[in-house]
Write an enzyme that holds these catalytic residues in place. Structure first.
Site, PDB file in Angstrom:
ATOM      1  N   GLY A 601      71.431  70.137 127.988  1.00 33.02           N
ATOM      2  CA  GLY A 601      72.031  68.802 128.124  1.00 33.02           C
ATOM      3  C   GLY A 601      73.269  68.847 128.989  1.00 33.02           C
ATOM      4  O   GLY A 601      73.638  69.898 129.529  1.00 33.02           O
ATOM      5  N   ASP A 719      85.524  59.776 116.059  1.00 25.81           N
ATOM      6  CA  ASP A 719      84.320  59.471 116.835  1.00 25.81           C
ATOM      7  C   ASP A 719      83.078  59.867 116.049  1.00 25.81           C
ATOM      8  O   ASP A 719      82.157  60.473 116.571  1.00 25.81           O
ATOM      9  CB  ASP A 719      84.359  60.219 118.173  1.00 25.81           C
TER      10      ASP A 719
HETATM   11  O1  ACK Z   1      70.900  65.521 121.855  1.00 25.41           O
HETATM   12  P1  ACK Z   1      70.987  66.904 122.376  1.00 25.41           P
HETATM   13  O2  ACK Z   1      69.787  67.696 122.509  1.00 25.41           O
HETATM   14  O3  ACK Z   1      72.073  67.696 121.535  1.00 25.41           O
HETATM   15  O4  ACK Z   1      71.802  66.852 123.724  1.00 25.41           O
HETATM   16  C1  ACK Z   1      73.150  67.126 123.551  1.00 25.41           C
HETATM   17  C2  ACK Z   1      73.643  68.029 124.649  1.00 25.41           C
HETATM   18  O5  ACK Z   1      73.766  69.308 124.110  1.00 25.41           O
HETATM   19  C3  ACK Z   1      75.006  67.583 125.218  1.00 25.41           C
HETATM   20  O6  ACK Z   1      75.955  67.598 124.174  1.00 25.41           O
HETATM   21  C4  ACK Z   1      73.207  69.324 122.834  1.00 25.41           C
HETATM   22  N1  ACK Z   1      74.043  70.207 122.020  1.00 25.41           N
HETATM   23  C5  ACK Z   1      75.372  70.239 121.946  1.00 25.41           C
HETATM   24  N2  ACK Z   1      75.749  71.188 121.085  1.00 25.41           N
HETATM   25  C6  ACK Z   1      74.612  71.769 120.625  1.00 25.41           C
HETATM   26  C7  ACK Z   1      74.333  72.791 119.704  1.00 25.41           C
HETATM   27  N3  ACK Z   1      75.312  73.438 119.076  1.00 25.41           N
HETATM   28  N4  ACK Z   1      73.073  73.103 119.466  1.00 25.41           N
HETATM   29  C8  ACK Z   1      72.077  72.431 120.084  1.00 25.41           C
HETATM   30  N5  ACK Z   1      72.279  71.467 120.961  1.00 25.41           N
HETATM   31  C9  ACK Z   1      73.529  71.122 121.227  1.00 25.41           C
HETATM   32  C10 ACK Z   1      73.252  67.945 122.294  1.00 25.41           C
END
Ligand code: ACK
Length: 965
Positions: A601, A719
């Site tokens: 992402g 938030d």
């Molecule tokens: O909805 P998503 O798949 O979940 O897309 C966003 C993207 O990164 C931008 O923030 C994903 N994301 C963020 N932190 C994590 C994490 N710890 N594990 C898995 N996905 C994550 C988030």
């Protein structure tokens, strides 16, 4: 009678080596005649003869002189005689005999003249092997018989022998009397003397040997002398003394150049390399000059030398530890026992002498006698020069007197280090609700102490919930305590290098006195004044704190001790140097241990990737990696890292866990645990309608639990929204997206609030996620835990409606307006009434009216325990009493472990962990749909015992074995 008769009884002399001789004299004879005859070699011999064969009833005796026994116990009598065959004698009728009898009589008297016949004891009747029928005197045919008889003679000093003739024609040619000995012999280096055999034919005489010259007993030498004069197998024996060896049964000295160290050594050996022996009989060889032998070295070992110095000493400094590594010496001196007998350190002075290290310096695995070529030296003083000297040595170093010639040294300078723990805490001024603590500076502050942190908790509660206070000074007043309760306190100090370790625990109890005993004569009015004075002071300090927190970010956290009783997080923006905050709260990860796999992402600051992290000594885990894109400003860097500084302070199963940061190389990265199902809003949209209500409540419960933790830490999220909740493969929901200033800027949902748009709201700048934000936060930026509770209500609505957008496509201004006018989101489809009511409670206009996260958590726990209450959807509104009892009054009994998932049937449970394919396997193992599955969130490294109460007619309680996380 045709053969010659002789008069003399001959005494033969036998084998000198085996037999003793004895004189045999004739002193009694009737009818026996002494006759001389010629033997076969024509030598005249004397015989005793008798031959009264024609007359009946003969009884003719011939007796010897007294024969001394001379220590013998069994004597042998060898008789040589001839005997005439009765048939060959003409005219002999029945009176003729062909035998004679041998008798003996024991006596101490060597001159007995008359011995009664009855005093003699018969030895045997002797018959001839050979008898003869006629004797041709001219041809001298004579058949000589030799018969031996033995007899035990043990009672007197000597004995007499007698021969009884009872009518035979007989000539005694010789009688030899002897006894047997086992002869002197040397066996196994022991001498055994000439030994007289035993009295009986079967008796053995045990004889002890004596070691030959220059030998020593190995095992008592023994041998048995048999009745036949033969020695039986020797037992034990002797060994030649050191310096001597066995040469044909005697011990001979080793010659020069040879040695024998131990008597047990087989023989003399040549001197080992680098040694010599000059004289005969050496037990050890002397080393050549310059060579040595250690006390423990065997004499057969070559003489050796001390090793040369260790080589290539390298040092790696890590804060106040140094890792020293070196290579073994080039010359080992012919030995394999090289050790590093001594490591020394010399701090600061710069002198070449090795001073003894301070006792607090720790050498691991040790300071002396190391076999390894690596040592970790810790507990050194910070910012100090140390010279480390590594000495090599071996078994002969000491004897040789070799000193520092075999040493190598390196000088290092230690870095900064956290302070050592505070060693003791004292409590004074104890009251029912407070106590004053004081302590000494740590022994090793390792720098200027910036502040102290006091952590405390009720002893009964253990560390499940604790409070933290911070102070500049070495004392603090802890208030807000429960009376008559034991509290556990830990104190740690912080320097520029970060926090040191907490002290050991110190326990103090509050008492039942309302005021501390300050001293005699202090009246209560004064006390009251003092207390209220302190209260006012605290209030002023609190005001100063709140104001200053708003307007400045410099070291504000040091004032937090005025807010006792709250676990608080430290605002990273209060650090002048943001890097200090990041290194205090986040672990620096070596980029080589991260393996990036794919982009998942886009975040505000750059890509978000998934990958794997393998830290030393830990198993590999999946992680999410947020990176800061190139070309960032200082502010962006600071904002990016602030999230990690905040996240790093949290440790809760429903808060996204920070693994660490990469700040030492580019791009900067924040590494967190990986949440397989991504953001909650997208996840719910993807699985619209696929979960049971209880699963949805389970997710909400997790979020509430995480938010309670944050609120306990005095952290306001600002938030909270389903898009900022992440979901893992077990459906565990975790709060994420932390940041301070950026909260209002980053969120795509956030919008500027303007006076024009709302007419009533202030607009000091920054963006706000309007749909999720409480009215007071939108209006005048009053962000509190209560405004987070409002947002939580919106999240509840998002969850139950499977990711529906709050207020659908209403625009922000309309939303603000609608809320102002009292409009609230309606219950989503199939939403249990109690859940919608809880949402409405969260959306109370007066923030004080909203429930706390603790109450929300209790309420959800209660719903999970009574799923029936979730069945009622829409229609009638729940009664006020039901809600009150749900929200306020009931205490959740299972706080630890926290139930982070609701009860599930086997299918639901397998589904929730993505293992539906094992349904049949579990069913086959007897786990049916009536089995209740429940997932618990436990703290790391804790031991938990599970008790299950069931009511089935009678109260049953199952106890499961404890588990360790
Ligand atoms: O909805 P998503 O798949 O979940 O897309 C966003 C993207 O990164 C931008 O923030 C994903 N994301 C963020 N932190 C994590 C994490 N710890 N594990 C898995 N996905 C994550 C988030």
């Amino acid at each position: 009678i045709t053969f010659a008769l002789v008069n003399v009884l001959a005494i033969a002399i036998g084998d000198i080596s085996k037999y003793r001789n004895a004189n045999l004299n004739v002193c009694l004879h009737f009818q026996w005649e002494e006759v001389s005859i010629m033997d076969e070699k024509n030598i005249p011999i004397r015989t005793y003869q008798v031959c009264n064969v024609l007359e009946p009833s003969q009884n003719n005796w011939l007796r010897t002189d007294w024969i001394p026994r001379s220590g013998a116990q069994r004597v042998y009598v060898e008789v040589k005689f001839t005997l005439r065959d009765c048939n060959s004698l003409p005219g002999v009728t029945g009176t003729c005999k062909e035998t004679f009898n041998l008798y003996y009589h024991e006596s101490n008297d060597d001159r007995e003249s008359y011995i009664k016949e009855s005093s003699f004891i018969k030895v045997d009747t002797v018959a001839a092997d050979e008898s003869f029928t006629q004797v041709d005197v001219g041809d001298r045919i004579m058949k000589l018989n030799t018969e031996v008889r033995d007899v035990k003679v043990t009672t007197r000093k000597g004995f007499y022998l007698a021969f009884q003739d009872v009518g035979a024609c007989i000539a005694l040619v010789s009688v030899r009397v002897f006894y047997k000995t086992c002869p002197l012999t040397i066996r196994n280096l022991a001498t055994f003397p000439d030994t007289v055999t035993g009295a009986d034919t079967s008796s053995l005489v045990e004889v002890r040997g004596s070691c030959v010259n220059q030998s020593e007993e190995r095992e008592e030498p023994k041998m048995y002398c048999g009745a036949d004069g033969e020695w039986l197998v020797p037992i034990g024996g002797c060994l030649c003394n050191p310096g001597y060896e066995d040469k044909g049964g005697a011990c001979k000295a080793c010659t020069a150049g040879f040695y024998k160290a131990k008597s047990s050594d087989v023989g003399c050996s040549k001197c080992p390399p680098h040694s010599h022996s000059l004289r005969d009989g050496a037990t050890v060889c002397d080393c050549h000059s310059g060579y040595y032998r250690a006390d423990t070295d065997p004499p057969a070992m070559a003489c050796t030398q001390p090793p040369s110095a260790p080589q290539q000493l390298i040092s790696v400094v890590n804060k106040t530890s140094v890792v020293l590594e070196w290579s073994p010496p080039r010359r080992l001196g012919g030995r394999s026992d090289t050790k590093y007998p001594r490591l020394g350190s010399d701090s600061g002075s710069g002198s070449q002498l090795c001073l003894p290290c301070g006792s607090d310096v720790v050498f691991s695995p040790g300071q002396t006698d190391l076999k390894a070529t690596r040592v970790v030296v810790s507990e050194l003083r910070a910012h100090t020069h140390y010279t480390f000297i590594v000495q090599a040595g071996n078994g002969v170093s000491q004897i040789s007197g070799a000193g520092t010639a075999q040493s190598v040294s390196v000088t290092v300078t230690t870095n900064q280090a956290a302070p050592s723990p505070v060693s003791s805490i004292q409590a004074t001024d104890v009251t029912r609700h407070s106590l004053s603590l004081s302590w000494q500076q740590p022994d090793r502050p390792n720098g200027v102490i910036l502040e102290y942190e006091v952590k405390f908790y009720e002893k009964d509660q253990r560390e499940r919930s604790y409070r933290i206070m911070r102070t500049f000074s070495r004392s603090v007043d802890v208030t807000g305590l429960n009376p008559l309760t034991v509290y556990v306190f830990h104190v740690r100090a912080r320097t520029a290098a970060g926090y040191g370790e907490f002290s050991a625990s110190f326990e103090f109890s509050t008492n039942s006195d309302p005021f501390p005993l300050i001293g005699e004569g202090v009246n209560s009015a004064f006390l009251l004044l003092s207390v209220s004075g302190v209260g006012i002071l605290l209030l002023i300090s609190a005001a100063v704190f709140i104001i200053s927190r708003r307007y400045t970010h410099t070291n504000m956290h040091t004032l937090l001790s005025i807010e006792p009783g709250v676990k608080i997080y430290v605002d990273p923006f209060t650090y002048e140097d943001p890097d200090q905050a990041i290194h205090e709260f986040a672990k620096e990860i070596d980029v080589s241990s991260i393996h990036i796999e794919r982009v998942i992402g886009m975040g505000e600051f750059g890509e978000v990737c998934s990958g794997r992290l393998r830290l030393q000594g830990k198993r590999e885990i999946y992680v999410a990696i947020k990176s800061l894109k190139a070309g960032y400003s200082d502010k962006q860097r600071r904002d990016f890292l602030s999230e990690a500084s905040i996240m790093g302070q949290f440790d809760h199963p429903n808060i996204i866990r920070l693994e660490g940061v990469v700040t030492r190389c580019k791009p900067l990265m924040i590494i967190t645990e990986y949440m397989e199902n991504g953001s909650l809003d997208a996840f719910l949209r993807k699985h619209d309608g696929q979960f049971t209500v209880i699963q949805l409540v389970g997710m909400l419960r997790g979020i509430a639990s995480g938010m309670k933790y944050l609120s306990d830490m005095s952290y306001v999220h600002r938030d909270l929204a389903a898009r900022n909740i992440l979901v893992n493969s077990n459906l565990v929901c975790k709060v994420s997206d932390f940041g301070l200033s950026r909260v209002l800027e980053d969120d795509p949902e956030a919008a500027y609030t303007t006076r024009e748009a709302t007419g009533t709201y202030l607009s000091p700048g920054g963006k706000i996620p309007i749909r999720w934000t409480a009215p007071e936060a939108i209006a005048y930026r009053k962000f509190t835990t209560a405004s987070d509770v409002w947002s939580y209500g919106i999240v509840m609505w998002e969850v139950v409606s499977y990711g529906e957008r709050p207020y659908w496509d209403m625009n922000n201004q309309d939303v603000i307006k609608a809320i102002e006018e009292g409009y609230r989101l309606p219950a989503p489809m199939d939403c249990p009434v109690v859940l919608h009511q809880l949402m409405l409670d969260c959306w109370e206009r007066e923030r004080a009216e909203r429930p706390t996260f603790s109450q929300i958590l209790n309420m959800l726990d209660k719903l999970i325990r009574n799923p029936g209450t979730l069945r009622r959807t829409g229609g009638e509104r729940p009664t006020a009493t039901m809600l009150e009892s749900g929200v306020g009054s009931e205490v959740c009994v299972s706080v630890v472990p926290e139930v982070c998932m609701p009860e599930w049937s086997v299918c639901e449970w397998l589904q929730s962990i993505g293992l539906e394919r094992y349904r049949d396997t579990l069913a086959a193992a007897g786990y049916t749909n009536s089995t209740v599955f429940r997932t618990f969130c436990l703290s790391p490294r804790t031991h938990t015992t599970f008790l299950v109460n069931g009511i089935l007619g009678k109260d049953e309680r199952l106890q499961f074995p404890g588990v360790n996380t």
